[in-house]
Design an enzyme around this catalytic site. Structure first.
Site, PDB file in Angstrom:
ATOM      1  N   LYS A  22      14.025 -35.125  54.337  1.00  0.00           N
ATOM      2  CA  LYS A  22      14.481 -35.825  53.139  1.00  0.00           C
ATOM      3  C   LYS A  22      15.995 -36.011  53.279  1.00  0.00           C
ATOM      4  CE  LYS A  22      14.305 -35.251  48.069  1.00  0.00           C
ATOM      5  NZ  LYS A  22      13.768 -34.383  46.997  1.00  0.00           N
ATOM      6  N   SER A  52      10.850 -36.809  43.790  1.00  0.00           N
ATOM      7  CA  SER A  52      11.883 -37.601  44.435  1.00  0.00           C
ATOM      8  C   SER A  52      11.713 -37.699  45.955  1.00  0.00           C
ATOM      9  CB  SER A  52      13.258 -37.000  44.131  1.00  0.00           C
ATOM     10  OG  SER A  52      13.337 -35.678  44.616  1.00  0.00           O
ATOM     11  N   SER A  79       9.281 -32.347  43.020  1.00  0.00           N
ATOM     12  CA  SER A  79       9.583 -33.440  43.950  1.00  0.00           C
ATOM     13  C   SER A  79       8.892 -33.364  45.306  1.00  0.00           C
ATOM     14  CB  SER A  79      11.084 -33.540  44.176  1.00  0.00           C
ATOM     15  OG  SER A  79      11.653 -34.264  43.124  1.00  0.00           O
TER      16      SER A  79
END
Ligand code: GLN
Length: 470
Positions: free
Chosen positions: A76, A151, A175
């Site tokens: 990420k 996210s 997330s």
């Protein structure tokens, strides 16, 4: 194209020469290229990945390769990798290159994994749909009209669309688990303190944990074990023994509870509910005890989460001033206006909303009414969760109220978007480990997820019970 099943199989295939690391990297890069419209990657680290692949190929020949030899991993875009860009999908970190690697990255590289690139996400990990990235939406590979969740949306899509073997995300309030649920993958939020946050761009430090998004539970268990452990660079890490690399398959009969208030929640999609009930029945049929329990604080989870995380975020994001990192506005006339212009131009709308909310709840006049109160409610939720987990081996809830939704559906209404997190935030508020695994396919064609939570540092049990219903 090599058909990746799991890490164990990959290790065998590399040993027997069915494939090799350089081929894997090239195939993956080609695949990413052909799926560019998904916008899952912000950058592919082509050169470093190929170099590492060559190195690991050699190690495989010499029989000195680590446990993750040739495993292609996406990060990420809030996890630092030395000498590589990292931006938290924000304009304010435009051009910033990390001077060091996150502890998790060091641990993966030590086992000869290959870091393939950095994945798009909501700006500073704030969001539930990946619509808050400064670099555009990520599309759900299963239906590109739908969000991938957030996210860690890019990480989840990268796994679902075979653009890596697995990915790391960060989970402050869901997330990892929510995008896993929206993409039919497995997502794990480890116990708070299990995994070092050193090198993770902080959102809300007392909630954040790094964890894996994988194609199966077995890989999730291995990666969790490898990235876990005490780290002198993060004083919140625990010295508790790390979890096992493989899942124990005992014949133990578990005592499990499902949170009645969650499974009967208004607004829960009926098919998501049915899928959870079906899994509960399956467990019962196999001799496990599953009971309904009350959890009276459901309505307080999301407000508590947003009061406390925005407070922490407003403090954590104060460092992005245009002086130390990344973007600096040229419109400033002096120090103060440089701060203001940089932050006004560099941060997106949702990040600004949270900084303002966080600053408000921490302000002298409202601190007691909001922040302090939030801390007290957090304790009550923690105590109740802990009490339930003393009696039960695991708690079951749906992962999310529904399946992936269409772009734009929730983005006009932040409150509606925040309610997406209703089932996932409990684990972060309490600090307990949680996993989302696929529970079936909805009639709309999209995957659904079921969530399990266990007690502190009981990842082994979490994986064992999860694999009973995989
Ligand atoms: N959707 C939640 C939020 O927007 C969770 C984010 C996260 O876990 N990083 O805060």
């Amino acid at each position: 194209m090599y058909a990746f099943k799991n890490i164990k199989q990959l290790q065998e295939d590399l040993q027997t020469g069915k494939t090799n690391c350089v081929t894997l990297v090239n195939e993956t890069i080609k695949n990413i290229e052909s799926q560019k419209h998904l916008n899952a990657y912000l950058e592919v680290f082509t050169q470093t990945a190929i170099k590492q692949a060559e190195l690991v190929n050699q190690k495989i020949l010499n029989k000195t390769a680590g446990k993750l030899a040739g495993v292609i991993i996406a990060l990420k875009d809030n996890i630092c990798y030395k000498n590589h860009k990292v931006s938290a999908s924000s304009k304010i970190l435009n051009g910033f290159e990390s001077l060091y690697s996150a502890t998790v990255v060091e641990k993966l590289l030590k086992e000869d994994a290959i870091i393939i690139g950095r994945c798009n996400c909501d700006e500073f990990a704030m969001g539930s749909s990946n619509e808050n990235s400064a670099y555009g939406n990520v599309q759900n590979s299963l239906n590109t009209k739908y969000v991938p969740g957030g996210s860690s949306g890019g990480s989840a899509v990268a796994v679902a669309a075979n653009l890596c073997h697995l990915a790391l995300g960060s989970d402050t309030g869901g997330s990892i688990r929510q995008p896993a649920s929206f993409t039919g993958t497995v997502g794990v939020k480890p116990t708070y303190g299990r995994v070092s946050r050193y090198g993770l761009i902080a959102y809300a430090s007392s909630f954040d944990q790094i964890g894996p998004i994988t194609k199966n539970i077995q890989d999730a268990a291995l990666i969790t074990s490898i990235i876990s452990g005490k780290d002198e660079m993060d004083n919140t890490t625990s010295s508790a023994n790390v979890s096992n690399e493989t899942i124990t398959a005992s014949s133990k009969k578990f005592k499990i509870a499902y949170l009645k208030d969650c499974v009967e929640a208004e607004g829960l999609d009926p098919e998501v509910k049915q899928a959870v009930l079906a899994k509960i029945n399956y467990l019962k049929e196999n001799g496990h005890t599953v009971e309904a329990v009350d959890f009276p604080y459901l309505d307080y989870l999301v407000p508590t989460y947003y009061v406390l995380t925005t407070a922490e975020a407003s403090s954590n994001l104060a460092r992005f001033s245009g002086i130390h990192y990344g973007y600096r506005s040229n419109d400033g006339k002096d120090l103060e206006s440089t701060y203001k212009k940089t932050r006004s131009q560099g941060f997106g709308k949702e990040v600004k909303r949270r900084i303002m909310l966080g600053t408000f709840v921490l302000s002298a006049g409202y601190y007691d009414a909001y922040y302090n109160k939030g801390q007290k409610v957090r304790r009550i939720i923690q105590n109740k969760t802990f009490e339930l987990l003393k009696t039960y081996d695991a708690l079951i809830t749906p992962s999310t109220p529904g399946t992936a939704f269409e772009f734009g559906k929730n983005s006009a209404d932040p409150i509606k978007m925040y309610l997406e997190d209703i089932f996932t935030v409990q684990a972060n508020i309490a600090g307990v480990p949680a996993i989302s695994i696929p529970s079936g396919i909805h009639s709309n064609g999209l995957p659904m997820g079921i969530q399990l939570m266990c007690n502190y540092f009981e990842e082994d049990k979490l994986f064992e019970i999860a694999s009973l219903i995989e």
